[in-house]
Design a protein around this motif. Sequence first.
Motif, PDB file in Angstrom:
ATOM      1  N   GLN A  94     -24.699  21.339  24.559  1.00  0.00           N
ATOM      2  CA  GLN A  94     -23.942  21.564  25.785  1.00  0.00           C
ATOM      3  C   GLN A  94     -24.677  20.933  26.972  1.00  0.00           C
ATOM      4  O   GLN A  94     -25.867  20.657  26.889  1.00  0.00           O
ATOM      5  CB  GLN A  94     -23.746  23.065  26.002  1.00  0.00           C
ATOM      6  CG  GLN A  94     -23.082  23.761  24.817  1.00  0.00           C
ATOM      7  CD  GLN A  94     -21.800  23.055  24.356  1.00  0.00           C
ATOM      8  OE1 GLN A  94     -20.873  22.898  25.134  1.00  0.00           O
ATOM      9  NE2 GLN A  94     -21.761  22.591  23.105  1.00  0.00           N
ATOM     10  N   ASP A  95     -23.926  20.708  28.048  1.00  0.00           N
ATOM     11  CA  ASP A  95     -24.523  20.101  29.235  1.00  0.00           C
ATOM     12  C   ASP A  95     -24.170  20.969  30.442  1.00  0.00           C
ATOM     13  O   ASP A  95     -23.579  22.042  30.291  1.00  0.00           O
ATOM     14  CB  ASP A  95     -24.000  18.665  29.391  1.00  0.00           C
ATOM     15  CG  ASP A  95     -24.969  17.781  30.151  1.00  0.00           C
ATOM     16  OD1 ASP A  95     -25.775  18.316  30.939  1.00  0.00           O
ATOM     17  OD2 ASP A  95     -24.934  16.549  29.973  1.00  0.00           O
ATOM     18  N   ARG A 102     -10.040  13.998  29.353  1.00  0.00           N
ATOM     19  CA  ARG A 102      -8.913  14.243  30.250  1.00  0.00           C
ATOM     20  C   ARG A 102      -9.370  14.124  31.712  1.00  0.00           C
ATOM     21  O   ARG A 102      -8.677  13.558  32.547  1.00  0.00           O
ATOM     22  CB  ARG A 102      -8.403  15.658  29.954  1.00  0.00           C
ATOM     23  CG  ARG A 102      -6.998  15.966  30.333  1.00  0.00           C
ATOM     24  CD  ARG A 102      -5.926  15.162  29.666  1.00  0.00           C
ATOM     25  NE  ARG A 102      -5.679  15.481  28.291  1.00  0.00           N
ATOM     26  CZ  ARG A 102      -4.757  14.862  27.542  1.00  0.00           C
ATOM     27  NH1 ARG A 102      -4.012  13.892  28.047  1.00  0.00           N
ATOM     28  NH2 ARG A 102      -4.591  15.179  26.293  1.00  0.00           N
ATOM     29  N   ASP A 103     -10.545  14.628  32.019  1.00  0.00           N
ATOM     30  CA  ASP A 103     -11.083  14.530  33.385  1.00  0.00           C
ATOM     31  C   ASP A 103     -11.413  13.076  33.733  1.00  0.00           C
ATOM     32  O   ASP A 103     -11.165  12.620  34.848  1.00  0.00           O
ATOM     33  CB  ASP A 103     -12.345  15.389  33.515  1.00  0.00           C
ATOM     34  CG  ASP A 103     -12.055  16.853  33.236  1.00  0.00           C
ATOM     35  OD1 ASP A 103     -11.414  17.490  34.085  1.00  0.00           O
ATOM     36  OD2 ASP A 103     -12.444  17.340  32.161  1.00  0.00           O
ATOM     37  N   LEU A 104     -11.963  12.365  32.740  1.00  0.00           N
ATOM     38  CA  LEU A 104     -12.306  10.961  32.986  1.00  0.00           C
ATOM     39  C   LEU A 104     -11.034  10.159  33.259  1.00  0.00           C
ATOM     40  O   LEU A 104     -10.999   9.335  34.185  1.00  0.00           O
ATOM     41  CB  LEU A 104     -13.072  10.387  31.780  1.00  0.00           C
ATOM     42  CG  LEU A 104     -13.482   8.917  31.893  1.00  0.00           C
ATOM     43  CD1 LEU A 104     -14.329   8.662  33.137  1.00  0.00           C
ATOM     44  CD2 LEU A 104     -14.257   8.463  30.652  1.00  0.00           C
ATOM     45  N   LEU A 105      -9.988  10.444  32.501  1.00  0.00           N
ATOM     46  CA  LEU A 105      -8.717   9.743  32.707  1.00  0.00           C
ATOM     47  C   LEU A 105      -8.188   9.984  34.115  1.00  0.00           C
ATOM     48  O   LEU A 105      -7.730   9.059  34.782  1.00  0.00           O
ATOM     49  CB  LEU A 105      -7.685  10.257  31.709  1.00  0.00           C
ATOM     50  CG  LEU A 105      -7.442   9.435  30.459  1.00  0.00           C
ATOM     51  CD1 LEU A 105      -6.426  10.133  29.573  1.00  0.00           C
ATOM     52  CD2 LEU A 105      -6.978   8.020  30.799  1.00  0.00           C
ATOM     53  N   GLN A 123     -21.210  12.670  34.851  1.00  0.00           N
ATOM     54  CA  GLN A 123     -20.384  13.847  35.158  1.00  0.00           C
ATOM     55  C   GLN A 123     -19.304  14.070  34.108  1.00  0.00           C
ATOM     56  O   GLN A 123     -18.631  15.090  34.113  1.00  0.00           O
ATOM     57  CB  GLN A 123     -19.691  13.639  36.496  1.00  0.00           C
ATOM     58  CG  GLN A 123     -20.630  13.613  37.660  1.00  0.00           C
ATOM     59  CD  GLN A 123     -19.832  13.514  38.941  1.00  0.00           C
ATOM     60  OE1 GLN A 123     -18.848  14.214  39.127  1.00  0.00           O
ATOM     61  NE2 GLN A 123     -20.268  12.625  39.813  1.00  0.00           N
ATOM     62  N   TYR A 124     -19.122  13.093  33.239  1.00  0.00           N
ATOM     63  CA  TYR A 124     -18.032  13.183  32.250  1.00  0.00           C
ATOM     64  C   TYR A 124     -18.537  13.224  30.813  1.00  0.00           C
ATOM     65  O   TYR A 124     -17.827  13.657  29.914  1.00  0.00           O
ATOM     66  CB  TYR A 124     -17.072  11.993  32.420  1.00  0.00           C
ATOM     67  CG  TYR A 124     -16.489  11.961  33.795  1.00  0.00           C
ATOM     68  CD1 TYR A 124     -15.367  12.728  34.106  1.00  0.00           C
ATOM     69  CD2 TYR A 124     -17.096  11.221  34.814  1.00  0.00           C
ATOM     70  CE1 TYR A 124     -14.856  12.746  35.395  1.00  0.00           C
ATOM     71  CE2 TYR A 124     -16.593  11.223  36.106  1.00  0.00           C
ATOM     72  CZ  TYR A 124     -15.475  11.990  36.389  1.00  0.00           C
ATOM     73  OH  TYR A 124     -14.979  12.013  37.666  1.00  0.00           O
ATOM     74  N   GLY A 131     -31.507  13.569  20.919  1.00  0.00           N
ATOM     75  CA  GLY A 131     -30.604  12.752  20.096  1.00  0.00           C
ATOM     76  C   GLY A 131     -30.386  11.368  20.698  1.00  0.00           C
ATOM     77  O   GLY A 131     -29.967  10.444  20.023  1.00  0.00           O
ATOM     78  N   MET A 132     -30.667  11.226  22.008  1.00  0.00           N
ATOM     79  CA  MET A 132     -30.558   9.947  22.713  1.00  0.00           C
ATOM     80  C   MET A 132     -29.171   9.314  22.608  1.00  0.00           C
ATOM     81  O   MET A 132     -29.044   8.117  22.352  1.00  0.00           O
ATOM     82  CB  MET A 132     -31.606   8.948  22.199  1.00  0.00           C
ATOM     83  CG  MET A 132     -33.009   9.469  22.193  1.00  0.00           C
ATOM     84  SD  MET A 132     -33.774   9.228  23.778  1.00  0.00           S
ATOM     85  CE  MET A 132     -34.516   7.627  23.537  1.00  0.00           C
ATOM     86  N   PHE A 133     -28.151  10.131  22.790  1.00  0.00           N
ATOM     87  CA  PHE A 133     -26.800   9.583  22.899  1.00  0.00           C
ATOM     88  C   PHE A 133     -25.991  10.521  23.783  1.00  0.00           C
ATOM     89  O   PHE A 133     -26.483  11.586  24.168  1.00  0.00           O
ATOM     90  CB  PHE A 133     -26.159   9.410  21.508  1.00  0.00           C
ATOM     91  CG  PHE A 133     -25.811  10.702  20.800  1.00  0.00           C
ATOM     92  CD1 PHE A 133     -26.805  11.472  20.213  1.00  0.00           C
ATOM     93  CD2 PHE A 133     -24.498  11.132  20.695  1.00  0.00           C
ATOM     94  CE1 PHE A 133     -26.494  12.658  19.550  1.00  0.00           C
ATOM     95  CE2 PHE A 133     -24.172  12.311  20.031  1.00  0.00           C
ATOM     96  CZ  PHE A 133     -25.179  13.079  19.459  1.00  0.00           C
ATOM     97  N   ASP A 134     -24.787  10.093  24.155  1.00  0.00           N
ATOM     98  CA  ASP A 134     -23.919  10.917  24.985  1.00  0.00           C
ATOM     99  C   ASP A 134     -22.649  11.240  24.214  1.00  0.00           C
ATOM    100  O   ASP A 134     -22.249  10.493  23.318  1.00  0.00           O
ATOM    101  CB  ASP A 134     -23.527  10.158  26.260  1.00  0.00           C
ATOM    102  CG  ASP A 134     -24.703   9.947  27.198  1.00  0.00           C
ATOM    103  OD1 ASP A 134     -25.668  10.736  27.152  1.00  0.00           O
ATOM    104  OD2 ASP A 134     -24.654   8.962  27.976  1.00  0.00           O
TER     105      ASP A 134
END
Length: 291
Positions: A94-95, A102-105, A123-124, A131-134
Amino acid sequence: MAVRGVRGALAKGTLGLVQLPPGRREVEFRQDVERVRRNFGGLRQVTVVNPKGGAGKTVAVLLLAMTFGQKRGGYVLAWDNNETQGTLGMRAQQDFHNRTVRDLLRDLGQFQGAQGRVGDLSQYVRAQGEGMFDVLASDESATAGEMLTAHAFGEIRDVVSRFYKLIFVDTGNNVRAENWQAAIDATDQLVVTMSARNDSAETASRMLDHLEQHGRQRLVRQAVTVVSMPPSRRHVDIPAITRHFAARTRTVLLVPYERFIDSGEPIRYAGLTAASRDAWLKVAAAVSEGL
Ligand SMILES: Nc1ncnc2c1ncn2[C@@H]1O[C@H](COP(=O)(O)OP(=O)(O)O)[C@@H](O)[C@H]1O
Ligand SMILES: [Mg+2]
């Protein structure tokens, strides 16, 4: 004689220590890591598919993104392109926010043209620490809004492709969904996952038929097949599944059953057994060869 031996060793810079030839396992490990670190020469998209739920797609996306992220040191995105509530966000770390695709769109305007810096994307997407990824999660509400269009997929891909070198796309269970097809259209390497069960393998096989009938013979032939082992091997004909997919796709790899993965908890790289890490490094190396 003895003196000459020591001098020889010093000259080679070993300070007299006997250097054993590295074991085969270690050589293979190093070769696999090198493959994973290869420069692909551009952005690449790996899409993980099987229209059957519970086929191990989401787990594969996370473990592949983790393996590539760890070994390459970042620039990796795991994107949940599920047409309904995907679980990638739940299985990831979690972040500070819980924004989704949907928010990014909604806020795409911020990234139009050359606008938007890499920091703005945080922010998205959810950072995965070691893990070094998003992770770009899908809509998580039970009443998920309208389906994602092919156009929306393309717009998101345009934005994220400015910030990552490697994108793993998780998919849902409907091959007719526009966003499923759009993901296929943008795919460089297909990964077909299945649990070692006839229904999971059968659904994968029909999906490959469907792709072949729609002009995707090359993607199918180059695909990497991943079979997740069950807790007990009784009543499962793994050789038959392996034979079938070995004849249709580039390679078939088995990954071990792991209780920690089956717990449904968020998956951490540090929580995996050495057997799982090794197996997923092999899968990652095979994927990398197709990029
Ligand atoms: N390697 C594995 N070891 C143990 N359980 C696994 C493994 N891979 C998948 N599973 C189990 O199968 C479930 C479904 O996997 P998931 O990746 O969510 O499937 P899909 O995304 O195809 O619906 C997981 O929640 C987990 O319980
Ligand atoms: Mg899933």
